[in-house]
Enzyme design. Structure first.
Site, PDB file in Angstrom:
ATOM      1  CG  HIS A   1     -31.180 -28.578 -62.650  1.00  0.00           C
ATOM      2  ND1 HIS A   1     -30.939 -27.411 -62.603  1.00  0.00           N
ATOM      3  CD2 HIS A   1     -32.633 -28.570 -61.690  1.00  0.00           C
ATOM      4  CE1 HIS A   1     -31.525 -26.807 -61.980  1.00  0.00           C
ATOM      5  NE2 HIS A   1     -32.566 -27.396 -61.385  1.00  0.00           N
TER       6      HIS A   1
ATOM      7  CE1 TYR B   1     -34.624 -31.274 -54.887  1.00  0.00           C
ATOM      8  CE2 TYR B   1     -35.048 -28.999 -53.963  1.00  0.00           C
ATOM      9  CZ  TYR B   1     -34.517 -29.855 -55.056  1.00  0.00           C
ATOM     10  OH  TYR B   1     -33.849 -29.338 -56.231  1.00  0.00           O
TER      11      TYR B   1
ATOM     12  CE  LYS C   1     -33.918 -19.824 -61.929  1.00  0.00           C
ATOM     13  NZ  LYS C   1     -35.018 -20.710 -62.130  1.00  0.00           N
TER      14      LYS C   1
ATOM     15  NE  ARG D   1     -30.684 -25.674 -58.417  1.00  0.00           N
ATOM     16  CZ  ARG D   1     -30.423 -24.757 -57.501  1.00  0.00           C
ATOM     17  NH1 ARG D   1     -29.144 -24.553 -57.094  1.00  0.00           N
ATOM     18  NH2 ARG D   1     -31.238 -23.644 -57.262  1.00  0.00           N
TER      19      ARG D   1
ATOM     20  CG  HIS E   1     -34.859 -22.772 -54.187  1.00  0.00           C
ATOM     21  ND1 HIS E   1     -34.876 -24.049 -53.748  1.00  0.00           N
ATOM     22  CD2 HIS E   1     -34.297 -23.081 -55.425  1.00  0.00           C
ATOM     23  CE1 HIS E   1     -34.686 -25.105 -54.547  1.00  0.00           C
ATOM     24  NE2 HIS E   1     -34.352 -24.373 -55.532  1.00  0.00           N
TER      25      HIS E   1
ATOM     26  NE  ARG F   1     -31.218 -21.642 -60.078  1.00  0.00           N
ATOM     27  CZ  ARG F   1     -31.241 -21.005 -58.951  1.00  0.00           C
ATOM     28  NH1 ARG F   1     -30.010 -20.162 -58.376  1.00  0.00           N
ATOM     29  NH2 ARG F   1     -32.389 -20.839 -58.214  1.00  0.00           N
TER      30      ARG F   1
END
Length: 279
Positions: free
Chosen positions: A229, A263, A163, A232, A254, A139
């Site tokens: 992004h 995906y 995150k 990514r 994730h 990110r």
């Protein structure tokens, strides 16, 4: 307790819990809108109907379902905390329902577009940033906060903070190693950040890094909007050629496998546009 004061204490709690500065900043924007609409009223005076009217009247027609869902999540979070702390007798946001947000297939770049962007990089900084961004799938916020001492040159890896302040190891390819080395070795500054501004070198901001990618894409003359992004998404799609979803989930950082599995909706024909080998 005024809405503004409730937000201040809520934001302080979120910082302690390890929420990213970007999440807190986004929530802060929602807090300002709430304060403005209700004229910073006592939070205990608001009820469910008031909040529904706010959602209905405060430019909601222009909001996408995902933006509306974000607004409602903020309100639920704020009022739940106020209720748990005893500042309000009941939680008026508990009955608010988030709109259904359809799963969208991520926008990615074809192999040809990646090569055009690669050719459009002119400086060691641009080449290093592009290659690192594409080959790690990080990110943009993770790259902005990255420092030199986080790089392990022996196995071409880096430890990034994602995150929720969670750390993970990512890997970069030989191209990224070459240009990153050249870029860092050519620099005269002592800033610990991996990527710094070109003038009066200091750590790049997210906005400055986005501008660099926009500048590269303008030179590449690709007839579509390019944003960080997408690199990514392209990285994740590339890995679908053979890597298990669990591995991709770990590399992307994730928390939920469902986020990664989107995906897998990409067709085999599209996946063939990417490399047939790993980085």
């Amino acid at each position: 307790m005024l809405i503004s004061k409730a937000w201040e204490t809520h934001a302080a709690d979120k910082r302690i819990e390890g929420f990213s500065p970007y999440t807190i900043k986004a929530y802060g924007i929602q807090a300002k809108l709430l304060v403005l609409y209700f004229k910073d009223a006592e939070i205990a005076t608001l009820n469910t109907e008031n909040l529904k009217e706010y959602l209905k009247n405060n430019s909601s027609a222009a909001l996408k379902p995902s933006s509306m869902a974000h607004r409602i999540r903020f309100m639920k979070s704020l009022f739940r905390r106020c209720h748990e702390e005893g500042h309000i007798h009941y939680n008026p946001a508990s009955k608010l329902k988030e709109p259904k947000v359809g799963k969208r297939i991520p926008k990615f770049l074809t192999e040809r577009e990646i090569e055009l962007l690669r050719e459009a990089c002119v400086s060691p900084m641009e080449k290093a940033l592009f290659e690192f961004m594409f080959s790690t799938g990080c990110r943009i916020g993770e790259i902005v906060s990255l420092e030199r001492n986080c790089i392990n040159w022996s196995n071409r890896s880096a430890v990034v903070k994602g995150k929720g302040d969670k750390e993970r190891e990512v890997y970069f390819n030989i191209r990224a190693e070459i240009w990153l080395n050249r870029y860092i070795n050519d620099r005269q500054d002592t800033d610990p950040a991996i990527f710094v501004t070109e003038r009066l070198p200091h750590r790049m901001s997210i906005a400055q890094m986005r501008y660099v990618i926009k500048r590269i894409s303008a030179r590449a003359a690709i007839n579509k909007e390019i944003y960080p992004h997408q690199l990514r998404h392209s990285y994740a799609t590339h890995l679908l050629n053979g890597a298990p979803v669990e591995v991709i989930q770990s590399l992307l950082g994730h928390e939920k496998s469902e986020t990664t599995r989107i995906y897998a909706q990409l067709s085999g024909r599209v996946r063939q546009e990417f490399y047939q080998k790993y980085f």
